[in-house]
Motif scaffolding. Structure first.
Motif, PDB file in Angstrom:
ATOM      1  N   ASP A   1      -3.603 -39.831  -7.076  1.00 48.98           N
ATOM      2  CA  ASP A   1      -4.287 -40.298  -8.271  1.00 48.98           C
ATOM      3  C   ASP A   1      -4.727 -39.217  -9.265  1.00 48.98           C
ATOM      4  OD1 ASP A   1      -7.550 -40.971  -6.727  1.00 48.98           O
ATOM      5  OD2 ASP A   1      -6.266 -39.185  -6.754  1.00 48.98           O
ATOM      6  N   SER A   2      -4.309 -37.985  -9.044  1.00 47.83           N
ATOM      7  CA  SER A   2      -4.701 -36.918  -9.955  1.00 47.83           C
ATOM      8  C   SER A   2      -3.614 -36.670 -10.991  1.00 47.83           C
ATOM      9  CB  SER A   2      -4.965 -35.631  -9.179  1.00 47.83           C
ATOM     10  OG  SER A   2      -5.262 -34.578 -10.070  1.00 47.83           O
ATOM     11  N   SER A   3      -3.894 -37.029 -12.236  1.00 44.22           N
ATOM     12  CA  SER A   3      -2.874 -36.917 -13.279  1.00 44.22           C
ATOM     13  C   SER A   3      -2.439 -35.468 -13.499  1.00 44.22           C
ATOM     14  CB  SER A   3      -3.395 -37.512 -14.582  1.00 44.22           C
ATOM     15  OG  SER A   3      -4.540 -36.815 -15.031  1.00 44.22           O
ATOM     16  N   GLN A   4      -3.319 -34.526 -13.206  1.00 39.55           N
ATOM     17  CA  GLN A   4      -2.995 -33.123 -13.445  1.00 39.55           C
ATOM     18  C   GLN A   4      -1.879 -32.610 -12.551  1.00 39.55           C
ATOM     19  OE1 GLN A   4      -6.920 -31.622 -12.684  1.00 39.55           O
ATOM     20  NE2 GLN A   4      -7.513 -31.656 -14.834  1.00 39.55           N
ATOM     21  N   GLU A   5      -1.622 -33.308 -11.454  1.00 38.22           N
ATOM     22  CA  GLU A   5      -0.604 -32.853 -10.510  1.00 38.22           C
ATOM     23  C   GLU A   5       0.807 -33.277 -10.917  1.00 38.22           C
ATOM     24  OE1 GLU A   5      -1.964 -34.516  -6.845  1.00 38.22           O
ATOM     25  OE2 GLU A   5      -3.500 -32.988  -6.534  1.00 38.22           O
ATOM     26  N   TYR A   6       0.919 -34.148 -11.875  1.00 35.53           N
ATOM     27  CA  TYR A   6       2.227 -34.686 -12.241  1.00 35.53           C
ATOM     28  C   TYR A   6       2.894 -33.802 -13.289  1.00 35.53           C
ATOM     29  CZ  TYR A   6       1.160 -38.753  -9.462  1.00 35.53           C
ATOM     30  OH  TYR A   6       0.867 -39.581  -8.405  1.00 35.53           O
ATOM     31  N   GLU A   7       4.181 -33.578 -13.109  1.00 30.18           N
ATOM     32  CA  GLU A   7       4.914 -32.644 -13.970  1.00 30.18           C
ATOM     33  C   GLU A   7       5.554 -33.329 -15.170  1.00 30.18           C
ATOM     34  OE1 GLU A   7       7.313 -29.792 -11.321  1.00 30.18           O
ATOM     35  OE2 GLU A   7       6.812 -31.470 -10.001  1.00 30.18           O
ATOM     36  N   TYR A   8       6.008 -34.548 -14.995  1.00 33.37           N
ATOM     37  CA  TYR A   8       6.759 -35.216 -16.042  1.00 33.37           C
ATOM     38  C   TYR A   8       6.166 -36.608 -16.311  1.00 33.37           C
ATOM     39  CZ  TYR A   8      10.104 -31.577 -14.887  1.00 33.37           C
ATOM     40  OH  TYR A   8      10.693 -30.365 -14.651  1.00 33.37           O
ATOM     41  N   TRP A   9       6.190 -36.961 -17.587  1.00 33.60           N
ATOM     42  CA  TRP A   9       5.607 -38.218 -18.027  1.00 33.60           C
ATOM     43  C   TRP A   9       6.568 -38.956 -18.955  1.00 33.60           C
ATOM     44  CZ3 TRP A   9       0.652 -39.918 -16.685  1.00 33.60           C
ATOM     45  CH2 TRP A   9      -0.102 -39.018 -15.941  1.00 33.60           C
ATOM     46  N   GLY A  10       6.496 -40.291 -18.885  1.00 31.01           N
ATOM     47  CA  GLY A  10       7.226 -41.107 -19.838  1.00 31.01           C
ATOM     48  C   GLY A  10       6.458 -41.230 -21.142  1.00 31.01           C
ATOM     49  N   GLN A  11       7.036 -41.955 -22.074  1.00 30.46           N
ATOM     50  CA  GLN A  11       6.448 -42.061 -23.405  1.00 30.46           C
ATOM     51  C   GLN A  11       5.372 -43.156 -23.484  1.00 30.46           C
ATOM     52  OE1 GLN A  11       9.277 -43.392 -22.495  1.00 30.46           O
ATOM     53  NE2 GLN A  11       9.279 -45.474 -23.313  1.00 30.46           N
ATOM     54  N   GLY A  12       5.323 -44.024 -22.484  1.00 28.28           N
ATOM     55  CA  GLY A  12       4.331 -45.084 -22.446  1.00 28.28           C
ATOM     56  C   GLY A  12       4.867 -46.402 -22.959  1.00 28.28           C
ATOM     57  N   THR A  13       4.329 -47.479 -22.408  1.00 23.58           N
ATOM     58  CA  THR A  13       4.681 -48.819 -22.856  1.00 23.58           C
ATOM     59  C   THR A  13       3.398 -49.654 -22.912  1.00 23.58           C
ATOM     60  OG1 THR A  13       6.142 -50.723 -22.475  1.00 23.58           O
ATOM     61  CG2 THR A  13       5.227 -49.671 -20.518  1.00 23.58           C
ATOM     62  N   GLN A  14       3.271 -50.447 -23.951  1.00 22.42           N
ATOM     63  CA  GLN A  14       2.030 -51.174 -24.194  1.00 22.42           C
ATOM     64  C   GLN A  14       2.006 -52.496 -23.438  1.00 22.42           C
ATOM     65  OE1 GLN A  14      -0.704 -50.188 -25.911  1.00 22.42           O
ATOM     66  NE2 GLN A  14      -1.724 -52.104 -25.334  1.00 22.42           N
ATOM     67  N   VAL A  15       0.875 -52.765 -22.794  1.00 20.30           N
ATOM     68  CA  VAL A  15       0.622 -54.047 -22.146  1.00 20.30           C
ATOM     69  C   VAL A  15      -0.647 -54.623 -22.767  1.00 20.30           C
ATOM     70  CG1 VAL A  15      -0.045 -55.183 -20.004  1.00 20.30           C
ATOM     71  CG2 VAL A  15       1.756 -53.441 -19.992  1.00 20.30           C
ATOM     72  N   THR A  16      -0.539 -55.833 -23.280  1.00 16.98           N
ATOM     73  CA  THR A  16      -1.693 -56.496 -23.902  1.00 16.98           C
ATOM     74  C   THR A  16      -1.899 -57.848 -23.237  1.00 16.98           C
ATOM     75  OG1 THR A  16      -1.242 -55.400 -26.012  1.00 16.98           O
ATOM     76  CG2 THR A  16      -2.684 -57.335 -26.049  1.00 16.98           C
ATOM     77  N   VAL A  17      -3.101 -58.057 -22.706  1.00 17.14           N
ATOM     78  CA  VAL A  17      -3.435 -59.298 -22.027  1.00 17.14           C
ATOM     79  C   VAL A  17      -4.553 -59.983 -22.806  1.00 17.14           C
ATOM     80  CG1 VAL A  17      -4.114 -60.376 -19.865  1.00 17.14           C
ATOM     81  CG2 VAL A  17      -2.842 -58.219 -19.830  1.00 17.14           C
ATOM     82  N   SER A  18      -4.290 -61.183 -23.276  1.00 15.10           N
ATOM     83  CA  SER A  18      -5.280 -61.916 -24.058  1.00 15.10           C
ATOM     84  C   SER A  18      -5.975 -62.960 -23.192  1.00 15.10           C
ATOM     85  CB  SER A  18      -4.609 -62.585 -25.258  1.00 15.10           C
ATOM     86  OG  SER A  18      -3.597 -63.465 -24.814  1.00 15.10           O
ATOM     87  N   SER A  19      -7.214 -63.234 -23.549  1.00 16.97           N
ATOM     88  CA  SER A  19      -7.993 -64.198 -22.751  1.00 16.97           C
ATOM     89  C   SER A  19      -7.788 -65.621 -23.235  1.00 16.97           C
ATOM     90  CB  SER A  19      -9.473 -63.837 -22.840  1.00 16.97           C
ATOM     91  OG  SER A  19      -9.887 -63.806 -24.186  1.00 16.97           O
TER      92      SER A  19
END
Length: 127
Positions: free
Chosen positions: A109-127
């Motif tokens: 769970d430590s983000s600092q240990e990860y070497e490579y990252w994706g660009q991200g994808t948005q998730v939106t949940v409405s109530s």
């Protein structure tokens, strides 16, 4: 170098489901050492761990907030990891990032240990 490409984000109502997929490209991905994980960053908040999987053993880890609702899996043939998200809540709204690294600690769970990252994808949940 490893390139990570995410797909599958979108908008859904509370209680719905989404599936995120992350595919890894690159010769340096090591099936015996790499861990692949998902993190998320809600609007205005810090990035947080969601779930991870050890590529070789298949061992998994989950944040308490998603246990029982999210499932992580891997496909060794294509080097993809899938995050199946069920029973989504508005609090799950965030940009979701895929990450990988070779020397990831036992809790994953430590983000600092990860070497490579994706660009991200948005998730939106409405109530």
């Amino acid at each position: 170098q490893v390139q990570l490409v995410e797909s599958g984000g979108g908008a859904v109502q509370a209680g719905g489901s989404l599936r995120l997929v992350c595919e890894a490209f690159g010769r340096t991905f090591n099936r015996y050492r790499n861990t692949m994980s998902w993190f998320r960053q809600p609007p205005g908040k810090e990035r947080e761990f969601v779930s991870g999987i050890r590529w070789y053993s298949g061992a998994t880890a989950y944040a308490d907030s998603v246990k029982g609702r999210f499932t992580i899996s891997r496909d060794n043939a294509k080097i993809t990891t899938t995050l199946q998200m069920n029973s989504l809540k508005p609090d799950d709204t965030a940009t979701y990032f895929c990450a990988t690294g070779r020397n990831i600690g036992s809790t994953m769970d430590s983000s600092q240990e990860y070497e490579y990252w994706g660009q991200g994808t948005q998730v939106t949940v409405s109530s």
